[in-house]
Scaffold this active site. Structure first.
Site, short mmCIF file in Angstrom:
data_model
loop_
_atom_site.label_atom_id
_atom_site.label_comp_id
_atom_site.label_asym_id
_atom_site.label_seq_id
_atom_site.Cartn_x
_atom_site.Cartn_y
_atom_site.Cartn_z
N CYS A 1 32.27 -86.50 -45.56
CA CYS A 1 33.47 -86.46 -46.40
C CYS A 1 33.90 -87.87 -46.80
O CYS A 1 33.75 -88.27 -47.95
CB CYS A 1 34.62 -85.79 -45.67
SG CYS A 1 34.14 -84.24 -44.91
N LYS B 1 42.28 -84.40 -53.60
CA LYS B 1 41.39 -84.36 -52.42
C LYS B 1 40.60 -85.66 -52.29
O LYS B 1 40.46 -86.22 -51.19
CB LYS B 1 40.46 -83.15 -52.54
CG LYS B 1 39.29 -83.15 -51.59
CD LYS B 1 39.73 -83.00 -50.14
CE LYS B 1 38.67 -83.45 -49.18
NZ LYS B 1 38.13 -82.44 -48.36
N1 SAJ Z 1 37.01 -93.39 -38.47
C1 SAJ Z 1 37.23 -94.70 -38.12
N2 SAJ Z 1 38.50 -95.10 -37.89
C2 SAJ Z 1 39.56 -94.26 -37.97
C3 SAJ Z 1 39.34 -92.92 -38.32
C4 SAJ Z 1 38.05 -92.51 -38.57
O1 SAJ Z 1 36.29 -95.51 -38.03
O2 SAJ Z 1 40.69 -94.70 -37.71
C5 SAJ Z 1 35.65 -92.92 -38.75
C6 SAJ Z 1 35.18 -91.82 -37.81
O3 SAJ Z 1 34.65 -92.34 -36.63
C7 SAJ Z 1 34.15 -91.12 -38.68
C8 SAJ Z 1 34.74 -91.25 -40.08
O4 SAJ Z 1 35.65 -92.32 -40.03
O5 SAJ Z 1 32.91 -91.80 -38.64
C9 SAJ Z 1 35.45 -90.02 -40.59
O6 SAJ Z 1 36.16 -89.37 -39.56
P1 SAJ Z 1 37.56 -88.61 -39.77
O7 SAJ Z 1 37.89 -87.98 -38.47
O8 SAJ Z 1 38.59 -89.52 -40.31
O9 SAJ Z 1 37.29 -87.56 -40.92
P2 SAJ Z 1 36.25 -86.36 -41.15
O10 SAJ Z 1 35.17 -86.85 -42.06
O11 SAJ Z 1 35.83 -85.75 -39.87
O12 SAJ Z 1 37.20 -85.32 -41.93
C10 SAJ Z 1 37.86 -85.76 -43.09
C11 SAJ Z 1 39.33 -85.40 -43.03
N3 SAJ Z 1 40.07 -86.11 -44.04
C12 SAJ Z 1 41.22 -86.76 -43.76
O13 SAJ Z 1 41.63 -86.89 -42.65
C13 SAJ Z 1 41.93 -87.32 -44.96
C14 SAJ Z 1 39.53 -83.93 -43.24
O14 SAJ Z 1 40.91 -83.60 -43.32
C15 SAJ Z 1 38.84 -83.51 -44.53
O15 SAJ Z 1 38.98 -82.14 -44.76
C16 SAJ Z 1 37.38 -83.82 -44.42
O16 SAJ Z 1 37.26 -85.24 -44.23
C17 SAJ Z 1 36.69 -83.40 -45.71
O17 SAJ Z 1 36.02 -82.35 -45.71
O18 SAJ Z 1 36.85 -84.07 -46.70
#
Ligand code: SAJ
Length: 416
Positions: free
Chosen positions: A273, A219
């Site tokens: 996360c 994870k």
């Molecule tokens: N972000 C970027 N660029 C990207 C993708 C995301 O800057 O290309 C930023 C987003 O704006 C945000 C942050 O990263 O600030 C995180 O966003 P996210 O949508 O990637 O993830 P979370 O935190 O909403 O959810 C994640 C997910 N993990 C993965 O995709 C590997 C989710 O599946 C997990 O269950 C969750 O974390 C968790 O609980 O760990």
């Protein structure tokens, strides 16, 4: 359900006969509890906050998540889901509590500890205890097993302990909690087998078996992988600014290579996360994790870079009016935890860069009261500098003619 009542040809855990006690009714615990309840498990949810318990028992919700209100209402109305402040005897106990980091970036496992201690008096032979909270290596063994399992019970024979990290994406939780593949890892092979059978009774994705430590690390690796990839994108965006090119265009073009997949630059990385989990790995082995540490630092530094950029743009104005669109950590959610967008707004306000106007139609005033949250039309009309911080749908759809007269900072590449 008792151990000796189990027919060897019937699944041990099944809707209709298995009771589940879910510790923690937040972003993971509440959706999980209500999905289990609507599948036919008898669920008792536990939360330390009396207001949360009352809200849920009225069939209402205290967090924003699409369709969760409908599911909770139906689970509570059918009598399958009840909430309380203390645990109750059950066949399965699930721990879904926060695992934040402290200011020194060490893991804060106090909620897991407290949940384990609260469960201990209710644990009896045959029980399965599952840790779902994202946790540092060895938490299942060192904390859950130590705190929740009475000394007279042998793990793997009398009681069963496993880790099954939640993997759902906020905004899509109800879909993903059922559809995603899951990784389960027990303290012993029998613990793993039992946890696997339980998840297979309600998950449509594949349930992959390993041990507790490998499940914990898997994870953390998933989220660290994304953090490192986003840090690369963010570093590229700063390089692109210096070179005078469009980072999003370059990444789109590079991603047309069949083996390249760079994520998207933004104002930084937020949420509870991805901005937290890599620290669990760094903390576990600080001397051999420079890449993950640096990725965290690169992503954490992006808001500072953007604030300095906005400051430079504001300098020519006598009394600059800066419209900030979005404080949530990502598009179309109300969550402001660890949000880089919010951090940028706070830094601009602290440094007196100008008059700061904030709009976020997703975030309620109850979550953010430092500055007034204004209607989009007012912010568009009054701002000289317009900063897109969170790419919520209403912001993505702003007709471009409203941007023409403005100095625009698009931190998400959504207005290109
Ligand atoms: N972000 C970027 N660029 C990207 C993708 C995301 O800057 O290309 C930023 C987003 O704006 C945000 C942050 O990263 O600030 C995180 O966003 P996210 O949508 O990637 O993830 P979370 O935190 O909403 O959810 C994640 C997910 N993990 C993965 O995709 C590997 C989710 O599946 C997990 O269950 C969750 O974390 C968790 O609980 O760990």
């Amino acid at each position: 359900m008792t151990e000796n009542s189990t027919n060897p040809f019937e699944p041990r855990y099944a809707p209709g006969k298995t009771t589940v006690c879910v510790m923690g009714l937040g972003y993971i615990g509440l959706p999980t509890a209500s999905v289990l309840a609507t599948k036919g498990f008898q669920v008792h949810g536990v939360d330390v906050r009396p207001d949360v318990v009352d809200t849920i028992n009225q069939g209402k919700i205290h967090i924003e998540e699409p369709d969760l209100d409908i599911l909770v209402r139906s689970a509570v109305n059918s009598g399958q889901l009840k909430a309380g402040k203390t645990p109750q005897p059950a066949d399965i106990f699930m721990i879904c509590v926060p695992t934040p980091i402290r200011p020194d970036r060490s893991p804060d496992l106090s909620y897991v500890k407290q949940a384990g201690q609260a469960l201990k008096p209710y644990i009896k032979p045959g029980n399965l205890v599952i840790l779902e909270s994202t946790s540092p290596p060895r938490t299942t063994e060192d904390i859950v097993l130590q705190e929740a399992i009475p000394a007279n019970l042998t793990v793997g024979r009398d009681v069963f302990v496993a880790h099954c990290p939640e993997r759902v994406l906020p905004g899509r939780i109800l879909f993903e909690v059922v559809q995603n593949d899951r990784v389960v890892g027990g303290i012993t092979p029998e613990c793993t087998a039992r946890a696997k059978q339980f998840y297979e009774s309600f998950v449509k994705g594949e349930v992959l078996a390993t041990n507790a430590l490998a499940a914990e690390v898997t994870k953390l690796v998933e989220n660290s992988y994304r953090d490192v990839n986003i840090a690369f994108a963010n570093e590229l965006s700063i390089l692109a600014d210096r070179l005078g090119i469009d980072a999003w265009e370059v990444i789109e073009l590079a991603n047309r290579h069949p083996r390249v997949n760079i994520l998207t630059p933004g104002p930084g990385v937020g949420g509870h996360c991805i901005s937290v989990d890599p620290w669990f790995l760094v903390h576990a082995a600080p001397d051999i994790t420079p890449l993950m540490r640096t990725a965290r630092e690169v992503n954490n530094s992006k808001p500072h870079y953007l604030v300095e950029h906005i400051e430079r743009l504001a300098r020519p104005f006598a009394s600059p009016v800066i419209g900030c669109l979005g404080i949530a950590y990502k598009a179309d959610v109300d969550d402001i935890r660890e949000s880089p967008s919010l951090e940028i707004v706070q830094m601009l306000a602290e440094r007196n860069v100008g008059q700061i106007l904030v709009c976020d139609p997703f975030v309620p005033h109850s979550k953010f009261s430092e500055l007034p949250l204004l209607p989009l039309g007012e912010v568009l009309e009054r701002s000289q500098i317009l900063v897109l911080l969170t790419d919520h749908r209403p912001f993505r759809e702003i007709p471009r003619r409203f941007l023409q007269e403005k100095v625009v900072v698009d931190t998400r590449g959504a207005w290109r």
